[in-house]
Write a protein that holds these residues in place. Sequence first.
Motif, PDB file in Angstrom:
ATOM      1  N   LEU A 165       0.838  -1.198   0.000  1.00 13.81           N
ATOM      2  CA  LEU A 165       0.000   0.000   0.000  1.00 13.81           C
ATOM      3  C   LEU A 165       0.874   1.250   0.000  1.00 13.81           C
ATOM      4  N   ALA A 166       0.369   2.300  -0.640  1.00 11.83           N
ATOM      5  CA  ALA A 166       1.136   3.552  -0.703  1.00 11.83           C
ATOM      6  C   ALA A 166       0.199   4.705  -1.032  1.00 11.83           C
ATOM      7  N   TYR A 167       0.789   5.897  -1.070  1.00  9.33           N
ATOM      8  CA  TYR A 167       0.099   7.071  -1.608  1.00  9.33           C
ATOM      9  C   TYR A 167       0.837   7.497  -2.867  1.00  9.33           C
ATOM     10  N   ALA A 168       0.057   7.930  -3.862  1.00  6.03           N
ATOM     11  CA  ALA A 168       0.649   8.351  -5.133  1.00  6.03           C
ATOM     12  C   ALA A 168      -0.087   9.584  -5.646  1.00  6.03           C
ATOM     13  N   LYS A 169       0.537  10.232  -6.605  1.00  8.63           N
ATOM     14  CA  LYS A 169      -0.059  11.421  -7.207  1.00  8.63           C
ATOM     15  C   LYS A 169       0.179  11.377  -8.708  1.00  8.63           C
ATOM     16  N   ASN A 170      -0.885  11.526  -9.473  1.00 10.57           N
ATOM     17  CA  ASN A 170      -0.785  11.561 -10.929  1.00 10.57           C
ATOM     18  C   ASN A 170      -0.301  12.948 -11.358  1.00 10.57           C
ATOM     19  N   HIS A 171       0.915  13.008 -11.855  1.00 11.35           N
ATOM     20  CA  HIS A 171       1.478  14.297 -12.256  1.00 11.35           C
ATOM     21  C   HIS A 171       1.184  14.654 -13.710  1.00 11.35           C
ATOM     22  N   SER A 172       0.691  13.675 -14.486  1.00  7.65           N
ATOM     23  CA  SER A 172       0.425  13.961 -15.905  1.00  7.65           C
ATOM     24  C   SER A 172      -0.571  12.947 -16.469  1.00  7.65           C
ATOM     25  N   LYS A 173      -1.744  13.433 -16.858  1.00  8.23           N
ATOM     26  CA  LYS A 173      -2.769  12.590 -17.490  1.00  8.23           C
ATOM     27  C   LYS A 173      -2.515  12.583 -18.998  1.00  8.23           C
ATOM     28  N   LEU A 174      -2.139  11.418 -19.517  1.00  4.71           N
ATOM     29  CA  LEU A 174      -1.768  11.290 -20.915  1.00  4.71           C
ATOM     30  C   LEU A 174      -2.723  10.351 -21.640  1.00  4.71           C
ATOM     31  N   ALA A 175      -2.693  10.387 -22.963  1.00  7.05           N
ATOM     32  CA  ALA A 175      -3.594   9.579 -23.782  1.00  7.05           C
ATOM     33  C   ALA A 175      -2.802   8.669 -24.710  1.00  7.05           C
TER      34      ALA A 175
END
Length: 490
Positions: A165-175
Amino acid sequence: MTQYSHLMSDHFDLRAAAHNAMVSAGFEADFPAAVLDEAKHAVDPTTESATSIQDLRALPWSSIDNDTSVDLDQLEVAERLPNGDIKVRVAIADVAGTVAMGSAIDKHAALNATSVYTGVVTFPMLPERLSTQLTSLGENNDRPVIVIEFVVTKTGEMSSHNVYLAYAKNHSKLAYGNVGDWLDGKGSLPTSATPAIQDQIRLQDEAATLLRAERTKRGALSFDTIEAESVIGKDGSISIELVRRSRASHLIEDFMVAANVVMAGFLDEKKTASIRRVVRTPERWNRIVELAGKIGEKLPDTPNAPALAAFLAKRQAVDPTHFAELSLAVVKLLGPGEYEMHEPGAVEAGHFGLAAHYYTHSTAPNRRYIDLVTQRLLKAVLSNQAAPYSPQQLTDIATHSTERENAARKVERLVRKESAAASMANRIGERFDAIVTGVTPQGTYVRLMMPPVEGRVMRGEHGLDVGDRLQVSLLSTDARKGFIDFAGVK
């Protein structure tokens, strides 16, 4: 995407037709009031009191999905190790932390078992306040996640793995599209893709290529089927759109396969019962052998995944123009997958198409109930608690989810047929190249190569089998019934 459009006629409401198809197939097409009330009062996941799990928010995480996707289940990040190997981390949204067992939301999700994507309207498994907000790994959001970590060696093997388990952050939403073009040197990425993110995406691509090559050696099958979806335009037009698979699509697919293999193995190591995704040895192997023989290739008389993988790779290189047709035929002959309860240490049924000894589904908990169940099993293991499900409950969930998945495919196929019938209404009498996709007591079915629509052969079908190519003439369409009828052309 390539579009084939025709204006809706006679006020045919495709959205209403999709809703009716859901209800007829036994789905709850609308969220009950209790589900919406729970979703309204669901607490936004927070990192304020996090002390017992890893904080990985500073890593250059990014997501790669469809352009319009907002129910984001996964993030990825890669780093080069001192010995040259590549460590890959796949972060999965911790949906189990928000959806409690036995809650109204959970009961609805268990009943439907999957999100249903008809193209013209999506019927999500979870309320949108969860799937597109609270449990979605959207850009710039801090979220609790389950990390599936593995190391890819220079030969494409996985040398070690871990799940935590961890915490994460999406720094870039890509397609998929723009990442694929960028990897091929044909485009650019959005400004959110910093140099650090660009570097690790290149590293992701390198790791995925290594994984794919190793899986192919073991017999994993590679396809290039023609995928189509229905879309209603703002002007009411109905479109059948070809979905282009890019290099980035393959990258994410390779990582999800690896992650699901790791999760299956991890749960087995922890001696806990789980649910496997199984694709058994194809019953119609003889027909696959026959199709290969027609183009001068020989396959073993008994099912052999490495031989089939080598055959497909060769045909893709030798005849890329017709490879989509061959892929479609083989996919149909392999048959669909299913879910199965697995006891630790029991004989594995395996996944023939992926050449995987064991495989589960764990990477899409916003969209598949099996993945949510897998999360609960994992979290019980990590916290040294008793399993939340008995083997019999897992068996029942596996059986029901398989049935609902099959029902979802039928709904999606019916809506595509309804929209395709509407779009083809003005093409009666035209001829098309087609491939046979099904031969049943109910009839013989084909898919056109362009536009990629499916229908039934009403005349001239005798003697046809899956994989045969032919020309057909369009006889009639009925959008309300989803009927497209053809005649074989001699």
